[in-house]
Design a protein around this motif. Structure first.
Motif, mmCIF file in Angstrom:
data_model
loop_
_atom_site.group_PDB
_atom_site.id
_atom_site.type_symbol
_atom_site.label_atom_id
_atom_site.label_comp_id
_atom_site.label_asym_id
_atom_site.label_seq_id
_atom_site.Cartn_x
_atom_site.Cartn_y
_atom_site.Cartn_z
ATOM 1 N N HIS A 48 2.134 1.646 -15.533
ATOM 2 C CA HIS A 48 1.507 0.700 -14.608
ATOM 3 C C HIS A 48 2.264 0.774 -13.295
ATOM 4 C CE1 HIS A 48 4.533 -2.736 -14.802
ATOM 5 N NE2 HIS A 48 4.958 -1.930 -15.751
ATOM 6 N N ARG A 49 1.772 0.074 -12.293
ATOM 7 C CA ARG A 49 2.391 0.136 -10.975
ATOM 8 C C ARG A 49 2.699 -1.252 -10.433
ATOM 9 N NH1 ARG A 49 -0.525 5.000 -7.488
ATOM 10 N NH2 ARG A 49 -0.368 6.617 -9.097
ATOM 11 N N LEU A 50 3.611 -1.266 -9.476
ATOM 12 C CA LEU A 50 3.959 -2.480 -8.750
ATOM 13 C C LEU A 50 4.131 -2.070 -7.290
ATOM 14 C CD1 LEU A 50 4.617 -5.508 -9.199
ATOM 15 C CD2 LEU A 50 7.018 -4.858 -9.453
ATOM 16 N N ASP A 51 3.575 -2.858 -6.378
ATOM 17 C CA ASP A 51 3.635 -2.512 -4.960
ATOM 18 C C ASP A 51 5.057 -2.166 -4.529
ATOM 19 O OD1 ASP A 51 0.976 -3.151 -4.927
ATOM 20 O OD2 ASP A 51 1.231 -5.076 -3.912
ATOM 21 N N ARG A 52 5.174 -1.198 -3.621
ATOM 22 C CA ARG A 52 6.491 -0.775 -3.134
ATOM 23 C C ARG A 52 7.306 -1.963 -2.628
ATOM 24 N NH1 ARG A 52 8.404 3.987 0.369
ATOM 25 N NH2 ARG A 52 6.274 4.774 0.260
ATOM 26 N N VAL A 122 -16.006 -0.835 -5.012
ATOM 27 C CA VAL A 122 -15.715 -2.265 -5.143
ATOM 28 C C VAL A 122 -15.497 -2.610 -6.615
ATOM 29 C CG1 VAL A 122 -16.647 -4.597 -4.867
ATOM 30 C CG2 VAL A 122 -16.971 -2.895 -3.063
ATOM 31 N N ARG A 123 -14.483 -3.428 -6.888
ATOM 32 C CA ARG A 123 -14.172 -3.802 -8.266
ATOM 33 C C ARG A 123 -13.964 -5.313 -8.365
ATOM 34 N NH1 ARG A 123 -9.659 0.160 -10.631
ATOM 35 N NH2 ARG A 123 -10.729 -0.386 -12.574
ATOM 36 N N GLU A 124 -14.330 -5.857 -9.501
ATOM 37 C CA GLU A 124 -14.120 -7.280 -9.736
ATOM 38 C C GLU A 124 -12.632 -7.552 -9.962
ATOM 39 O OE1 GLU A 124 -16.558 -8.261 -13.059
ATOM 40 O OE2 GLU A 124 -18.392 -8.395 -11.867
ATOM 41 N N ALA A 125 -12.179 -8.706 -9.494
ATOM 42 C CA ALA A 125 -10.775 -9.083 -9.650
ATOM 43 C C ALA A 125 -10.682 -10.569 -9.948
ATOM 44 C CB ALA A 125 -9.993 -8.756 -8.381
ATOM 45 N N SER A 126 -9.789 -10.918 -10.861
ATOM 46 C CA SER A 126 -9.612 -12.330 -11.196
ATOM 47 C C SER A 126 -8.172 -12.598 -11.606
ATOM 48 C CB SER A 126 -10.572 -12.754 -12.312
ATOM 49 O OG SER A 126 -10.379 -11.965 -13.465
ATOM 50 N N LEU A 127 -7.733 -13.819 -11.334
ATOM 51 C CA LEU A 127 -6.382 -14.244 -11.691
ATOM 52 C C LEU A 127 -6.371 -15.748 -11.906
ATOM 53 C CD1 LEU A 127 -5.063 -15.833 -9.017
ATOM 54 C CD2 LEU A 127 -4.801 -13.501 -8.183
ATOM 55 N N TYR A 128 -5.305 -16.214 -12.539
ATOM 56 C CA TYR A 128 -5.066 -17.650 -12.711
ATOM 57 C C TYR A 128 -3.757 -17.984 -12.013
ATOM 58 C CZ TYR A 128 -3.656 -22.068 -14.839
ATOM 59 O OH TYR A 128 -3.243 -23.368 -15.027
ATOM 60 N N TYR A 129 -3.731 -19.097 -11.281
ATOM 61 C CA TYR A 129 -2.500 -19.509 -10.616
ATOM 62 C C TYR A 129 -2.196 -20.967 -10.920
ATOM 63 C CZ TYR A 129 -4.925 -22.357 -7.165
ATOM 64 O OH TYR A 129 -5.676 -23.344 -6.573
ATOM 65 N N GLU A 130 -0.941 -21.312 -10.774
ATOM 66 C CA GLU A 130 -0.496 -22.689 -10.940
ATOM 67 C C GLU A 130 0.662 -22.933 -9.983
ATOM 68 O OE1 GLU A 130 1.269 -25.571 -14.499
ATOM 69 O OE2 GLU A 130 0.094 -23.784 -14.986
ATOM 70 N N PHE A 146 -5.767 -11.310 -14.712
ATOM 71 C CA PHE A 146 -6.763 -10.908 -15.698
ATOM 72 C C PHE A 146 -7.194 -9.466 -15.444
ATOM 73 C CE2 PHE A 146 -7.803 -15.607 -15.311
ATOM 74 C CZ PHE A 146 -7.075 -15.951 -16.434
ATOM 75 N N THR A 147 -7.035 -9.026 -14.203
ATOM 76 C CA THR A 147 -7.314 -7.644 -13.820
ATOM 77 C C THR A 147 -6.107 -7.137 -13.042
ATOM 78 O OG1 THR A 147 -8.416 -8.425 -11.807
ATOM 79 C CG2 THR A 147 -9.813 -7.940 -13.708
ATOM 80 N N GLY A 148 -6.019 -5.841 -12.858
ATOM 81 C CA GLY A 148 -4.870 -5.281 -12.156
ATOM 82 C C GLY A 148 -5.298 -4.372 -11.024
ATOM 83 N N ARG A 149 -5.757 -4.959 -9.929
ATOM 84 C CA ARG A 149 -6.220 -4.177 -8.784
ATOM 85 C C ARG A 149 -5.102 -3.998 -7.758
ATOM 86 N NH1 ARG A 149 -9.874 -3.053 -12.355
ATOM 87 N NH2 ARG A 149 -11.555 -4.588 -12.572
ATOM 88 N N THR A 150 -5.215 -2.951 -6.963
ATOM 89 C CA THR A 150 -4.228 -2.688 -5.927
ATOM 90 C C THR A 150 -4.156 -3.854 -4.939
ATOM 91 O OG1 THR A 150 -4.643 -0.311 -6.085
ATOM 92 C CG2 THR A 150 -3.536 -1.095 -4.099
ATOM 93 N N HIS A 151 -2.946 -4.376 -4.732
ATOM 94 C CA HIS A 151 -2.704 -5.485 -3.799
ATOM 95 C C HIS A 151 -3.523 -6.728 -4.154
ATOM 96 C CE1 HIS A 151 -1.404 -2.558 -0.311
ATOM 97 N NE2 HIS A 151 -0.702 -2.396 -1.429
#
Length: 203
Positions: A48-52, A122-130, A146-151
């Motif tokens: 997997h990747r993590l931004d520089r 184009v790709r769907e992206a979703s996350l949960y925050y608190e 929930f997804t792992g899109r660039t940035h």
């Protein structure tokens, strides 16, 4: 010296510093090369990747025979937890919630945009925050992808007027990017046992 959080014969969890690539590169300093030298091994496989600019927990394969299985385990939405912390330039209206967007990543500009309709790329992206805490008008948030899109985290919050502190690319000003991977919990690709690794925020 890279901080090692967990290691066995199959994989290694470590802390990626900011400013270094998370994947192999012939032209820039990268974490796999550093790990090969530090661990004295010829193989470190990226799953997997993590931004520089970001920092935090990452997992790499140490055995080419299980790299595919580890990649699948990391991507398993049902059994894997990927938690991040981000310091926002403002405070969200809601203390917690889900963000759902359509994202388009412009590879030439290396920037991700929130768009309003599906089209090629184009790709769907979703996350949960608190919201964890608020100080001086800035919110520290816990984020689960929930997804792992660039940035993805950077673009989704920036599109709501809440760029991450230090994220000049998305309007968050200069300085260190205040985004860190703090926890990965997944099923071991060989033993099936749960492995959970945590790291302090921005360390």
């Amino acid at each position: 010296m890279i901080k090692i959080l967990f290691r066995d014969r199959y994989m290694v969890f470590c802390v990626k510093p900011e400013g270094i690539l998370s994947q192999d590169s012939e032209n820039a300093p990268n974490l796999p090369d550093v790990l090969r030298e530090q661990l004295g091994t010829s193989y470190v496989g990226t799953v997997h990747r993590l931004d520089r600019e970001a920092s935090g927990v990452m997992v790499y394969s140490l055995d080419p025979k299980i790299t595919g299985k580890l990649t699948a385990a990391f991507a398993d939405k049902e059994n894997t937890v990927k938690e991040y912390r981000a310091l926002l330039t403002g405070v969200p209206e809601d203390r917690c919630g889900e963000l759902h967007d359509l994202l388009y990543h412009d590879a030439k500009r290396n920037k991700t945009y929130v768009v309003d309709r599906m089209r090629k790329g184009v790709r769907e992206a979703s996350l949960y925050y608190e919201v964890v805490s608020v100080n001086d008008g800035r919110a520290l948030v816990s984020v689960r992808l929930f997804t792992g899109r660039t940035h993805q985290i950077r673009a989704q919050f920036a599109s709501r007027g809440l760029p991450i502190c230090g994220d000049g690319r998305y309007g968050g000003g200069s300085g260190r990017l205040m985004l860190s991977s703090v926890r990965i919990s997944l099923l071991h690709p060989v033993t099936g046992e749960r492995v959970e690794v945590r790291n302090n925020v921005f360390s």
